[in-house]
Design a protein around this motif. Structure first.
Motif, mmCIF file in Angstrom:
data_model
loop_
_atom_site.group_PDB
_atom_site.id
_atom_site.type_symbol
_atom_site.label_atom_id
_atom_site.label_comp_id
_atom_site.label_asym_id
_atom_site.label_seq_id
_atom_site.Cartn_x
_atom_site.Cartn_y
_atom_site.Cartn_z
ATOM 1 N N SER A 52 0.827 -1.214 0.000
ATOM 2 C CA SER A 52 0.000 0.000 0.000
ATOM 3 C C SER A 52 0.857 1.258 0.000
ATOM 4 N N LEU A 53 2.044 1.175 0.576
ATOM 5 C CA LEU A 53 2.946 2.328 0.598
ATOM 6 C C LEU A 53 3.596 2.598 -0.762
ATOM 7 N N LYS A 54 3.584 1.611 -1.629
ATOM 8 C CA LYS A 54 4.218 1.739 -2.951
ATOM 9 C C LYS A 54 3.349 2.483 -3.959
ATOM 10 N N ASN A 55 2.084 2.711 -3.632
ATOM 11 C CA ASN A 55 1.158 3.425 -4.518
ATOM 12 C C ASN A 55 1.006 2.780 -5.894
ATOM 13 N N PHE A 56 0.976 1.455 -5.912
ATOM 14 C CA PHE A 56 0.702 0.747 -7.155
ATOM 15 C C PHE A 56 -0.778 0.900 -7.491
ATOM 16 N N HIS A 57 -1.118 0.663 -8.750
ATOM 17 C CA HIS A 57 -2.532 0.593 -9.109
ATOM 18 C C HIS A 57 -3.131 -0.597 -8.375
ATOM 19 N N ARG A 58 -4.420 -0.514 -8.107
ATOM 20 C CA ARG A 58 -5.098 -1.566 -7.334
ATOM 21 C C ARG A 58 -4.901 -2.948 -7.959
ATOM 22 N N ASP A 59 -5.045 -3.051 -9.270
ATOM 23 C CA ASP A 59 -4.876 -4.344 -9.942
ATOM 24 C C ASP A 59 -3.471 -4.903 -9.727
ATOM 25 N N SER A 60 -2.490 -4.032 -9.850
ATOM 26 C CA SER A 60 -1.097 -4.468 -9.656
ATOM 27 C C SER A 60 -0.858 -4.906 -8.220
ATOM 28 N N SER A 61 -1.393 -4.152 -7.280
ATOM 29 C CA SER A 61 -1.238 -4.507 -5.867
ATOM 30 C C SER A 61 -1.853 -5.865 -5.564
ATOM 31 N N LEU A 62 -3.029 -6.123 -6.116
ATOM 32 C CA LEU A 62 -3.696 -7.400 -5.878
ATOM 33 C C LEU A 62 -2.899 -8.566 -6.459
ATOM 34 N N LYS A 63 -2.344 -8.378 -7.650
ATOM 35 C CA LYS A 63 -1.541 -9.439 -8.266
ATOM 36 C C LYS A 63 -0.260 -9.681 -7.480
ATOM 37 N N LEU A 64 0.389 -8.603 -7.051
ATOM 38 C CA LEU A 64 1.597 -8.748 -6.254
ATOM 39 C C LEU A 64 1.300 -9.409 -4.911
ATOM 40 N N PHE A 65 0.194 -9.005 -4.289
ATOM 41 C CA PHE A 65 -0.151 -9.598 -3.007
ATOM 42 C C PHE A 65 -0.420 -11.093 -3.155
ATOM 43 N N ALA A 66 -1.092 -11.481 -4.220
ATOM 44 C CA ALA A 66 -1.353 -12.907 -4.463
ATOM 45 C C ALA A 66 -0.038 -13.677 -4.589
ATOM 46 N N PHE A 67 0.927 -13.075 -5.268
ATOM 47 C CA PHE A 67 2.248 -13.700 -5.422
ATOM 48 C C PHE A 67 2.932 -13.835 -4.060
ATOM 49 N N TYR A 68 2.957 -12.757 -3.287
ATOM 50 C CA TYR A 68 3.605 -12.767 -1.979
ATOM 51 C C TYR A 68 2.875 -13.683 -0.991
ATOM 52 N N LYS A 69 1.560 -13.768 -1.128
ATOM 53 C CA LYS A 69 0.779 -14.630 -0.253
ATOM 54 C C LYS A 69 1.224 -16.084 -0.413
ATOM 55 N N GLU A 70 1.476 -16.490 -1.644
ATOM 56 C CA GLU A 70 1.950 -17.854 -1.885
ATOM 57 C C GLU A 70 3.295 -18.090 -1.197
ATOM 58 N N ASP A 71 4.170 -17.088 -1.232
ATOM 59 C CA ASP A 71 5.452 -17.201 -0.527
ATOM 60 C C ASP A 71 5.253 -17.326 0.981
ATOM 61 N N ILE A 72 4.288 -16.594 1.511
ATOM 62 C CA ILE A 72 3.989 -16.666 2.944
ATOM 63 C C ILE A 72 3.495 -18.066 3.296
ATOM 64 N N TYR A 73 2.611 -18.611 2.471
ATOM 65 C CA TYR A 73 2.130 -19.969 2.712
ATOM 66 C C TYR A 73 3.282 -20.966 2.697
ATOM 67 N N LYS A 74 4.182 -20.843 1.733
ATOM 68 C CA LYS A 74 5.334 -21.747 1.658
ATOM 69 C C LYS A 74 6.237 -21.582 2.874
ATOM 70 N N LYS A 75 6.490 -20.339 3.263
ATOM 71 C CA LYS A 75 7.352 -20.063 4.413
ATOM 72 C C LYS A 75 6.814 -20.743 5.672
ATOM 73 N N HIS A 76 5.502 -20.697 5.858
ATOM 74 C CA HIS A 76 4.889 -21.256 7.057
ATOM 75 C C HIS A 76 4.393 -22.690 6.865
ATOM 76 N N GLN A 77 4.645 -23.239 5.680
ATOM 77 C CA GLN A 77 4.299 -24.621 5.333
ATOM 78 C C GLN A 77 2.812 -24.909 5.561
ATOM 79 N N ILE A 78 1.976 -24.051 4.963
ATOM 80 C CA ILE A 78 0.524 -24.222 5.030
ATOM 81 C C ILE A 78 -0.046 -24.062 3.627
#
Length: 118
Positions: A52-78
């Protein structure tokens, strides 16, 4: 300090959104422990805040968050399904949910004080 305000606002929103009519006392078979869930939610909130601090367009933020969310799941093995089931369960049990979010806010406050907030 903005992170803490964001987390508190999210916490209040989640608590108010809980509907007591749909509460289930049955724990999901793959319920994530409270300790692990706190870690996952901290990572989720830090990622959301950073994007949110990066001021990306909403669509870009959602796509990036989806990507990072997968990394979070892998990190926590869930899995995403595990996270969703656990999140739903905890959000329907306000005592546990409030306790978890108090820990999240404390952890983020400590990270901010020590300068380890990224």
């Amino acid at each position: 300090m903005n992170y803490i305000k964001l987390i508190i606002a999210c916490c209040l929103g989640f608590v108010l959104a809980c509907n007591s009519d749909s509460i289930s006392d049955t724990k999901p078979a793959d319920l994530i422990s409270e300790d692990k869930m706190v870690g996952v939610l901290i990572d989720m909130h830090l990622t959301e805040s950073a994007l949110s601090l990066k001021n990306f367009h909403r669509d870009s933020s959602l796509k990036l968050f989806a990507f990072y969310k997968e990394d979070i799941y892998k990190k926590h093995q869930i899995t995403e399904a595990q996270f969703k089931d656990s999140y739903t369960y905890y959000s329907e049990h306000s005592k546990e949910f409030n306790t978890m979010y108090a820990r999240i806010v404390d952890s983020l406050s400590m990270k901010e004080i020590t300068g380890k907030l990224k």
